[in-house]
Design an enzyme around this catalytic site. Sequence first.
Site, PDB file in Angstrom:
ATOM      1  N   ASN A  11       0.862  -1.182   0.000  1.00  0.00           N
ATOM      2  CA  ASN A  11       0.000   0.000   0.000  1.00  0.00           C
ATOM      3  C   ASN A  11       0.904   1.238   0.000  1.00  0.00           C
ATOM      4  O   ASN A  11       1.466   1.594   1.030  1.00  0.00           O
ATOM      5  CB  ASN A  11      -0.894  -0.035   1.254  1.00  0.00           C
ATOM      6  CG  ASN A  11      -1.755   1.204   1.381  1.00  0.00           C
ATOM      7  OD1 ASN A  11      -1.837   2.017   0.454  1.00  0.00           O
ATOM      8  ND2 ASN A  11      -2.391   1.364   2.534  1.00  0.00           N
ATOM      9  N   LYS A  13       0.055   4.242  -0.448  1.00  0.00           N
ATOM     10  CA  LYS A  13      -0.642   5.433   0.064  1.00  0.00           C
ATOM     11  C   LYS A  13      -0.435   6.626  -0.882  1.00  0.00           C
ATOM     12  O   LYS A  13      -0.357   6.417  -2.089  1.00  0.00           O
ATOM     13  CB  LYS A  13      -0.181   5.708   1.501  1.00  0.00           C
ATOM     14  CG  LYS A  13      -0.322   4.454   2.374  1.00  0.00           C
ATOM     15  CD  LYS A  13      -0.204   4.702   3.845  1.00  0.00           C
ATOM     16  CE  LYS A  13      -0.369   3.377   4.593  1.00  0.00           C
ATOM     17  NZ  LYS A  13      -0.361   3.526   6.031  1.00  0.00           N
ATOM     18  N   HIS A  89      -9.800   1.036   4.671  1.00  0.00           N
ATOM     19  CA  HIS A  89      -8.504   1.237   5.333  1.00  0.00           C
ATOM     20  C   HIS A  89      -8.705   2.189   6.513  1.00  0.00           C
ATOM     21  O   HIS A  89      -9.511   3.123   6.435  1.00  0.00           O
ATOM     22  CB  HIS A  89      -7.490   1.823   4.352  1.00  0.00           C
ATOM     23  CG  HIS A  89      -6.108   1.852   4.924  1.00  0.00           C
ATOM     24  ND1 HIS A  89      -5.699   2.843   5.771  1.00  0.00           N
ATOM     25  CD2 HIS A  89      -5.078   0.983   4.815  1.00  0.00           C
ATOM     26  CE1 HIS A  89      -4.452   2.579   6.156  1.00  0.00           C
ATOM     27  NE2 HIS A  89      -4.057   1.462   5.591  1.00  0.00           N
ATOM     28  N   GLU A  91      -7.173   4.640   7.548  1.00  0.00           N
ATOM     29  CA  GLU A  91      -7.015   6.066   7.243  1.00  0.00           C
ATOM     30  C   GLU A  91      -8.266   6.638   6.576  1.00  0.00           C
ATOM     31  O   GLU A  91      -8.488   7.847   6.604  1.00  0.00           O
ATOM     32  CB  GLU A  91      -5.752   6.270   6.376  1.00  0.00           C
ATOM     33  CG  GLU A  91      -4.495   6.120   7.231  1.00  0.00           C
ATOM     34  CD  GLU A  91      -3.271   5.599   6.509  1.00  0.00           C
ATOM     35  OE1 GLU A  91      -3.215   5.671   5.265  1.00  0.00           O
ATOM     36  OE2 GLU A  91      -2.364   5.105   7.202  1.00  0.00           O
ATOM     37  N   GLU A 155      -5.741  -4.876  10.642  1.00  0.00           N
ATOM     38  CA  GLU A 155      -4.731  -3.856  10.875  1.00  0.00           C
ATOM     39  C   GLU A 155      -5.103  -3.075  12.132  1.00  0.00           C
ATOM     40  O   GLU A 155      -5.920  -2.144  12.067  1.00  0.00           O
ATOM     41  CB  GLU A 155      -4.665  -2.885   9.698  1.00  0.00           C
ATOM     42  CG  GLU A 155      -4.337  -3.550   8.379  1.00  0.00           C
ATOM     43  CD  GLU A 155      -3.811  -2.545   7.370  1.00  0.00           C
ATOM     44  OE1 GLU A 155      -2.629  -2.607   7.033  1.00  0.00           O
ATOM     45  OE2 GLU A 155      -4.583  -1.665   6.958  1.00  0.00           O
ATOM     46  N   GLY A 161       1.824   2.538  10.907  1.00  0.00           N
ATOM     47  CA  GLY A 161       2.749   3.654  10.754  1.00  0.00           C
ATOM     48  C   GLY A 161       3.370   4.122  12.060  1.00  0.00           C
ATOM     49  O   GLY A 161       3.992   5.176  12.110  1.00  0.00           O
ATOM     50  N   SER A 197       2.886  -1.843  10.565  1.00  0.00           N
ATOM     51  CA  SER A 197       4.335  -1.854  10.813  1.00  0.00           C
ATOM     52  C   SER A 197       4.989  -3.205  10.531  1.00  0.00           C
ATOM     53  O   SER A 197       5.866  -3.642  11.262  1.00  0.00           O
ATOM     54  CB  SER A 197       4.641  -1.380  12.230  1.00  0.00           C
ATOM     55  OG  SER A 197       4.212  -0.037  12.405  1.00  0.00           O
TER      56      SER A 197
HETATM   57  P1  PGA Z   1       2.373   0.512   7.840  1.00  0.00           P
HETATM   58  O1  PGA Z   1       0.979   0.659   7.093  1.00  0.00           O
HETATM   59  O2  PGA Z   1       2.997  -0.774   7.324  1.00  0.00           O
HETATM   60  O3  PGA Z   1       3.144   1.716   7.462  1.00  0.00           O
HETATM   61  O4  PGA Z   1       2.080   0.423   9.294  1.00  0.00           O
HETATM   62  C1  PGA Z   1       0.125  -0.435   6.894  1.00  0.00           C
HETATM   63  C2  PGA Z   1      -1.130   0.034   6.214  1.00  0.00           C
HETATM   64  O5  PGA Z   1      -1.555   1.170   6.452  1.00  0.00           O
HETATM   65  O6  PGA Z   1      -1.744  -0.701   5.418  1.00  0.00           O
END
Ligand code: PGA
Length: 236
Positions: A11, A13, A89, A91, A155, A161, A197
Amino acid sequence: MSDRKYLIAANWKMNPAPQGALAKDSPYRTLSSVDVWVFPTYLDLQPCIEAGLITGAQLGSSAANGAHTGDVSMTMLTELKCRSVLCGHSERRHGRHETNEEVIAQTIAALEAGLHPIVCVGETLKQREAGEEKEVVRKQLEGLPVESRIIIAYEPVWAIGTGKTATPAQAQEMHASIRGLLPKDVRDSTRILYGGSVKPDNAPELLKQKDIDGALVGGASLKPDEFRAIVEAAIG
Ligand code: PGA
């Protein structure tokens, strides 16, 4: 033993495709032993598809067409030859206030358009501390259609993140709980990815867990060497 094939999803983003992503020796290319899919911004969908990467969008509309400024429909994604789309997601759920109902509507629209949606679920730190994590995830999955094309990504919001990862045991416990919620005819075949992460050093232990069938990778997916190492962890 299940015959679920590992899926490692990148991803990206709101970032450009990483250097060399479209090259012949790119770590973002799918393999016979491990599925590798990429989720670029809308602007990079077509170049990724033309380069032969298995590609999905980060978002698609639950509406079929019409007055929805800024949105892209699921059918448009299919016509472009996207394979997949992310639904819900964190976000989007937390930053853009998408409700559980909206995420399920997106998932249904994605299936109707022939896509393989990745439905993202996960609790906040506050919800985990209150012991509500399984109930939160159960509600997020309420109304999910029975369909073999659905992929789920667990997640935990507190791990995205942040550099904090769920322990393999915490992740496995939730993955098993999610699998238990799935209807019998798709329970064993549905892939449940872990995200939050994921890095080269924690990927091997996470991927060893019985109900973890791959990873949805954000930050580390922008670094081709790190992403390659995560894919290698899935190869075993
Ligand atoms: P990250 O993001 O690996 O940076 O924690 C995962 C995601 O948002 O799908």
